[in-house]
Design a protein around this motif. Structure first.
Motif, PDB file in Angstrom:
ATOM      1  N   LEU A  26      19.862 -23.044 -29.593  1.00  0.00           N
ATOM      2  CA  LEU A  26      18.680 -23.219 -28.562  1.00  0.00           C
ATOM      3  C   LEU A  26      18.824 -21.751 -27.706  1.00  0.00           C
ATOM      4  N   GLU A  27      17.778 -21.624 -27.094  1.00  0.00           N
ATOM      5  CA  GLU A  27      17.545 -20.678 -26.130  1.00  0.00           C
ATOM      6  C   GLU A  27      17.372 -21.296 -24.833  1.00  0.00           C
ATOM      7  N   ILE A  28      17.790 -21.079 -23.879  1.00  0.00           N
ATOM      8  CA  ILE A  28      17.634 -21.540 -22.511  1.00  0.00           C
ATOM      9  C   ILE A  28      17.127 -20.548 -21.565  1.00  0.00           C
ATOM     10  N   ASP A  29      15.836 -20.392 -20.980  1.00  0.00           N
ATOM     11  CA  ASP A  29      15.289 -19.544 -20.245  1.00  0.00           C
ATOM     12  C   ASP A  29      15.223 -19.895 -18.498  1.00  0.00           C
ATOM     13  N   ASN A  30      15.954 -19.120 -17.745  1.00  0.00           N
ATOM     14  CA  ASN A  30      15.727 -19.878 -16.580  1.00  0.00           C
ATOM     15  C   ASN A  30      15.043 -18.896 -15.363  1.00  0.00           C
ATOM     16  N   HIS A  31      13.710 -19.637 -15.049  1.00  0.00           N
ATOM     17  CA  HIS A  31      13.005 -18.896 -13.975  1.00  0.00           C
ATOM     18  C   HIS A  31      12.969 -19.978 -12.872  1.00  0.00           C
ATOM     19  N   SER A  32      14.146 -20.670 -12.590  1.00  0.00           N
ATOM     20  CA  SER A  32      14.090 -21.836 -11.485  1.00  0.00           C
ATOM     21  C   SER A  32      14.027 -20.957 -10.034  1.00  0.00           C
ATOM     22  N   GLY A  33      14.509 -19.819  -9.794  1.00  0.00           N
ATOM     23  CA  GLY A  33      14.873 -19.191  -8.562  1.00  0.00           C
ATOM     24  C   GLY A  33      16.302 -19.299  -8.177  1.00  0.00           C
ATOM     25  N   GLY A  39      25.732 -28.752 -18.992  1.00  0.00           N
ATOM     26  CA  GLY A  39      26.948 -29.142 -19.819  1.00  0.00           C
ATOM     27  C   GLY A  39      26.732 -29.004 -21.152  1.00  0.00           C
ATOM     28  N   GLU A  40      27.885 -29.535 -21.830  1.00  0.00           N
ATOM     29  CA  GLU A  40      27.747 -29.440 -23.449  1.00  0.00           C
ATOM     30  C   GLU A  40      27.164 -30.726 -23.854  1.00  0.00           C
ATOM     31  N   ASP A  41      27.104 -31.874 -23.159  1.00  0.00           N
ATOM     32  CA  ASP A  41      26.407 -32.934 -23.735  1.00  0.00           C
ATOM     33  C   ASP A  41      25.125 -32.804 -24.092  1.00  0.00           C
ATOM     34  N   TYR A  42      24.651 -33.553 -25.068  1.00  0.00           N
ATOM     35  CA  TYR A  42      22.959 -33.853 -25.298  1.00  0.00           C
ATOM     36  C   TYR A  42      22.767 -35.181 -25.816  1.00  0.00           C
ATOM     37  N   GLU A  43      21.280 -35.141 -25.926  1.00  0.00           N
ATOM     38  CA  GLU A  43      21.112 -36.594 -26.691  1.00  0.00           C
ATOM     39  C   GLU A  43      20.093 -36.044 -27.720  1.00  0.00           C
ATOM     40  N   CYS A  68      28.432 -25.043 -17.484  1.00  0.00           N
ATOM     41  CA  CYS A  68      27.952 -23.643 -18.013  1.00  0.00           C
ATOM     42  C   CYS A  68      27.063 -23.026 -16.897  1.00  0.00           C
ATOM     43  N   SER A  69      27.116 -22.015 -16.589  1.00  0.00           N
ATOM     44  CA  SER A  69      26.184 -21.460 -15.530  1.00  0.00           C
ATOM     45  C   SER A  69      25.149 -20.338 -16.118  1.00  0.00           C
ATOM     46  N   ILE A  70      23.826 -20.341 -15.584  1.00  0.00           N
ATOM     47  CA  ILE A  70      23.081 -19.188 -16.144  1.00  0.00           C
ATOM     48  C   ILE A  70      22.270 -18.846 -14.910  1.00  0.00           C
ATOM     49  N   THR A  77      21.797 -18.299 -24.880  1.00  0.00           N
ATOM     50  CA  THR A  77      21.739 -18.703 -26.300  1.00  0.00           C
ATOM     51  C   THR A  77      23.186 -20.003 -26.321  1.00  0.00           C
ATOM     52  N   VAL A  78      22.547 -21.312 -26.824  1.00  0.00           N
ATOM     53  CA  VAL A  78      23.665 -22.425 -26.786  1.00  0.00           C
ATOM     54  C   VAL A  78      23.437 -23.015 -28.270  1.00  0.00           C
ATOM     55  N   THR A  79      24.328 -23.643 -28.992  1.00  0.00           N
ATOM     56  CA  THR A  79      24.380 -24.180 -29.862  1.00  0.00           C
ATOM     57  C   THR A  79      24.839 -25.829 -29.643  1.00  0.00           C
ATOM     58  N   CYS A  80      24.258 -26.537 -30.604  1.00  0.00           N
ATOM     59  CA  CYS A  80      24.609 -28.091 -30.652  1.00  0.00           C
ATOM     60  C   CYS A  80      24.637 -28.289 -32.075  1.00  0.00           C
ATOM     61  N   ASP A  81      26.166 -29.071 -32.241  1.00  0.00           N
ATOM     62  CA  ASP A  81      26.351 -29.486 -33.603  1.00  0.00           C
ATOM     63  C   ASP A  81      25.765 -30.645 -34.002  1.00  0.00           C
TER      64      ASP A  81
END
Length: 113
Positions: A26-33, A39-43, A68-70, A77-81
């Motif tokens: 996955l790619e996370i793009d931060n434009h939040s200001g 975290g590592e968790d996901y659904e 994790c901070s961005i 870039t993050v990965t999920c198993d």
């Protein structure tokens, strides 16, 4: 009076990039200001009709309790198993992580083994 309001879209987006050997990149793009954390968790959810339903893993998933901070205006870039979910049927899926969503489609059944 000075105008301190930003007119740029303030958001974080997450996009599925690839699925290989059971690992979803996955790619996370931060434009939040702001600097944001996740975290590592996901659904994992699968679309059934007009709604998404939670996919239950076949085996336990263990996540480390870390943040994790961005920084703002940065991509990560993050990965999920996805191997704990076993064979996934073709269809539309949504991965949810820290209030972010990435929707992706499997055009054929996927077996990570």
């Amino acid at each position: 009076m000075e105008n301190n309001i930003s007119t740029m879209p303030l958001e974080m987006t997450m996009t599925a990039v690839k699925l290989e050997d059971g690992i979803l990149t996955l790619e996370i793009d931060n434009h939040s200001g702001y600097e944001m954390t996740y975290g590592e968790d996901y659904e994992l959810q699968r679309q059934e009709g007009d709604s998404f339903v939670k996919v239950e893993p076949e085996s336990d998933i263990v996540w480390h309790d870390i943040a994790c901070s961005i920084p703002d205006l940065t991509k990560a870039t993050v990965t999920c198993d996805l191997k704990p979910y076993g064979k996934l049927q073709a269809g539309v899926y949504k991965l949810i992580k820290s209030d972010m969503e990435a929707v992706f489609e499997l055009t054929a059944d996927y077996d990570p083994d």
